[in-house]
Motif scaffolding. Sequence first.
Motif, short mmCIF file in Angstrom:
data_model
loop_
_atom_site.label_atom_id
_atom_site.label_comp_id
_atom_site.label_asym_id
_atom_site.label_seq_id
_atom_site.Cartn_x
_atom_site.Cartn_y
_atom_site.Cartn_z
N ARG A 298 -22.95 24.23 29.52
CA ARG A 298 -23.16 24.05 30.78
C ARG A 298 -24.67 24.60 31.24
NH1 ARG A 298 -22.26 27.77 35.12
NH2 ARG A 298 -21.48 29.29 33.71
N ASP A 299 -25.38 23.93 32.05
CA ASP A 299 -26.57 24.24 32.47
C ASP A 299 -26.74 24.58 33.89
OD1 ASP A 299 -27.19 21.67 33.80
OD2 ASP A 299 -27.07 20.69 32.04
N THR A 300 -27.85 24.83 34.14
CA THR A 300 -28.25 25.15 35.66
C THR A 300 -29.36 24.26 36.19
OG1 THR A 300 -29.74 27.00 34.91
CG2 THR A 300 -27.38 27.66 35.50
N GLY A 301 -28.95 23.01 35.71
CA GLY A 301 -30.01 22.00 36.10
C GLY A 301 -29.82 21.20 37.44
N PRO A 302 -30.59 20.35 37.69
CA PRO A 302 -30.12 19.41 38.97
C PRO A 302 -29.01 18.90 39.35
CG PRO A 302 -31.63 18.14 37.40
CD PRO A 302 -31.42 19.49 36.69
N GLY A 303 -28.09 18.64 38.23
CA GLY A 303 -26.86 18.07 38.50
C GLY A 303 -27.02 16.50 38.43
N PHE B 279 -27.79 3.52 26.92
CA PHE B 279 -29.06 3.53 27.43
C PHE B 279 -29.05 3.59 28.94
CE2 PHE B 279 -28.81 0.58 24.21
CZ PHE B 279 -29.70 0.88 23.16
N GLY B 280 -27.98 4.41 29.49
CA GLY B 280 -27.98 4.85 30.83
C GLY B 280 -28.49 6.11 31.07
N GLN B 281 -29.35 6.10 32.20
CA GLN B 281 -29.85 7.34 32.65
C GLN B 281 -29.80 7.67 34.31
OE1 GLN B 281 -33.97 7.70 31.22
NE2 GLN B 281 -33.14 8.57 29.17
N GLY B 282 -29.56 8.91 34.91
CA GLY B 282 -29.52 9.00 36.13
C GLY B 282 -30.97 8.99 36.74
N SER B 283 -30.71 8.90 38.17
CA SER B 283 -32.16 8.96 38.82
C SER B 283 -32.94 10.16 38.67
CB SER B 283 -32.11 8.43 40.25
OG SER B 283 -30.94 9.25 40.90
N ILE B 284 -32.12 11.39 39.05
CA ILE B 284 -32.66 12.61 39.10
C ILE B 284 -32.90 12.99 37.44
CG2 ILE B 284 -32.03 15.02 39.50
CD1 ILE B 284 -30.06 14.08 41.64
N HIS C 249 -15.03 15.07 28.88
CA HIS C 249 -15.43 15.24 30.15
C HIS C 249 -16.75 15.64 30.63
CE1 HIS C 249 -10.91 14.69 30.56
NE2 HIS C 249 -10.88 15.71 29.42
N LEU C 250 -17.07 14.93 31.91
CA LEU C 250 -18.21 15.39 32.24
C LEU C 250 -18.27 16.01 33.91
CD1 LEU C 250 -21.25 15.59 31.36
CD2 LEU C 250 -21.70 13.48 32.42
N PHE C 251 -18.38 17.10 34.01
CA PHE C 251 -18.31 17.79 35.36
C PHE C 251 -19.74 17.82 35.59
CE2 PHE C 251 -14.93 19.16 32.92
CZ PHE C 251 -13.70 18.77 33.67
N SER C 252 -20.04 17.84 37.08
CA SER C 252 -21.56 18.12 37.47
C SER C 252 -21.52 18.19 38.99
CB SER C 252 -22.37 16.84 37.29
OG SER C 252 -23.76 17.02 37.45
N LYS C 253 -22.34 18.74 39.73
CA LYS C 253 -22.54 19.07 41.14
C LYS C 253 -23.87 19.24 41.37
CE LYS C 253 -20.71 21.56 45.04
NZ LYS C 253 -19.78 22.78 45.26
N LEU C 254 -24.57 18.50 42.23
CA LEU C 254 -25.81 18.47 42.77
C LEU C 254 -26.27 19.74 42.94
CD1 LEU C 254 -26.21 15.16 44.89
CD2 LEU C 254 -27.11 15.64 42.40
N ARG C 255 -27.54 20.37 42.25
CA ARG C 255 -28.20 21.47 42.79
C ARG C 255 -27.46 22.56 42.09
NH1 ARG C 255 -29.07 18.46 46.79
NH2 ARG C 255 -27.16 19.06 47.90
N GLU C 256 -26.49 22.38 41.29
CA GLU C 256 -25.71 23.68 40.66
C GLU C 256 -25.55 23.37 39.18
OE1 GLU C 256 -22.09 24.45 42.16
OE2 GLU C 256 -22.64 24.75 44.34
N GLY C 257 -25.61 22.31 38.53
CA GLY C 257 -25.85 21.89 37.25
C GLY C 257 -24.66 21.11 36.69
N THR C 258 -24.63 20.96 35.28
CA THR C 258 -23.56 20.04 34.71
C THR C 258 -23.00 20.73 33.74
OG1 THR C 258 -25.15 18.24 35.33
CG2 THR C 258 -23.62 17.66 33.51
N GLU C 259 -21.78 20.25 33.31
CA GLU C 259 -20.92 20.80 32.05
C GLU C 259 -20.11 19.79 31.60
OE1 GLU C 259 -17.15 23.91 31.23
OE2 GLU C 259 -17.61 23.31 33.40
N ALA C 260 -20.74 19.73 30.20
CA ALA C 260 -19.93 18.79 29.40
C ALA C 260 -18.93 19.41 28.46
CB ALA C 260 -21.19 18.30 28.39
N LEU C 261 -17.78 18.90 28.62
CA LEU C 261 -16.58 19.57 28.02
C LEU C 261 -15.90 18.67 26.81
CD1 LEU C 261 -14.51 21.98 27.99
CD2 LEU C 261 -13.22 20.65 29.68
N ALA C 262 -15.85 19.02 25.77
CA ALA C 262 -15.16 18.41 24.62
C ALA C 262 -14.02 18.93 24.26
CB ALA C 262 -16.19 17.93 23.37
N THR C 263 -12.70 18.59 24.15
CA THR C 263 -11.64 19.20 24.03
C THR C 263 -11.01 18.52 22.47
OG1 THR C 263 -10.38 17.91 25.46
CG2 THR C 263 -10.93 19.98 26.09
N PHE C 264 -10.34 19.42 21.68
CA PHE C 264 -9.70 18.74 20.37
C PHE C 264 -8.42 19.15 20.46
CE2 PHE C 264 -14.26 19.66 19.73
CZ PHE C 264 -14.64 18.38 19.15
#
Length: 507
Positions: free
Chosen positions: A419-424, A437-442, A470-485
């Motif tokens: 989980r990061d504290t990036g732009p989301g 090859f996909g990328q978000g605008s932000i 799973h990929l969770f994200s919220k603008l201006r709060e960050g993104t969390e990448a979650l891998a479960t096994f």
Amino acid sequence: MALLDASHADKNIVDRRKQPRNRDMSVVVRSARERLMQRPKTEHFERELLFMHTRALIINAATIPLLIAIVTVTSIFAGFGQQMIIWACFSICLYALLGLLARQINRTSISDGHIHQWHLVYLLGHFVTGIGWTYFIFLQCEVCGISQFSIIKAVVLILAMAITAVFSSALRLAVPIAFTLPILAYISAVSDSLGDPAQATMVVMLLAGLTFFYLVATRLNYSVVLTLALQAEKDALIAELETANAMSDEGRRRAEEANLAKSRFLASMSHELRTPLNAILGFSEVMVREVLGPIENATYREYASDIHASGEHLLNLINEILDLSRVEAGRHTLSEDAVMLTEIADECIRMMSLKARNKEITLIAQFESGMLPMMGDERSLRQILLNLMANAVKFTPSKGKVYVKIGWTAGGGQYLSVRDTGPGIPADEIPIVLSAFGQGSIAIKTAEQGTGLGLPIVQALVHVHDGEFHLFSKLREGTEALATFPRSRIATSAGKNKTSSQSQKAA
């Protein structure tokens, strides 16, 4: 939080910003609904109605003969003589002939050209049974002492009409054909006493009964035709659905074959491209380091450095394409062993620490205690963590934080989270960043441009390990990448052995 269940491969991810193209399906459904609401035409189902009437006659062959038998037995106890038995035998024989006719039609394959002929034969058969009821009307009993015998005849006739209207609904003319003659006979028989209110009432009831039961037979006939129409439409829709499913299966099969061919082609081309690319990297590195002597022209040195940097970027891109293609083509084999996620995460944190310090980003490890080894490919798991951490460091601004978590899932499996504290990421762009090859605008605006293959490779490698991404994200709060096994990958016995060996070394 925006959530995307990445249970599908990236080739199946759809850009949800586009409206679904369901216009053709709406047209099909609307036309089917209009067909179902149309008034069904009897002539389209004449064969089915004929056989339905046939089956009804066979099933209810004993109903009216049973009524005749009951009337006969009751009449004998009331003092009727031999004439009632003769009538009963005569009428039952007529209904037996009608039943034999129905059995013959049931065994016969009727062509469309003979349907009307068999209808006429049935109507003739019902008319013949009406002769038996006409005979019943003219029966007389002078010695039985029953003054209202004609009224009893009318009641019995109404009962016979009701029974005929129910089981002959597929042939609505059966009631008037079978009972018009008996009713006329009844009117003729009581014509001398029509001044009697009781007799006049029974005549009116017979005429009203004939009309009523004809209308009942007509409504039942319409219901039967409507049922046949709905059944036919349902069969047609089922056939269309099966055809569409077959076409869909064929299209999916072709798409899978095309995707497999694409993956194999990319894997083959990646191997072919790496050979000359390694030569370019080798020679450009020699030029950049000036191994064979100094390069006096500064522009040439800059060009050589650009060639080397571009070659490394291209090599990384080819390696990522090769990894993704190998997984999609089903050629990615796991070298499974009991590995500790916490140890792999510690190693990845050390590898990323220099890059994080250069951006003044803090890497925070949050591992649950008592973690056990899990069965997995160490190289693939390391690649998953490195890709997720590289993305987090890349998109997190200076003074930011990146959290690396390892722990247990509610189902007894294990998870890793970055989980990061990036732009989301905007919710509608999550499918894009998970596609190849996909990328978000932000992300494009706030960080250096990448290849757009990191997350697709991660989710593909997680799926190979029977896990979920799973990929969770919220603008201006960050993104969390979650891998479960799953729990099935936990190596309990291996974990105990590994823990015991580590405790021995520590001792």
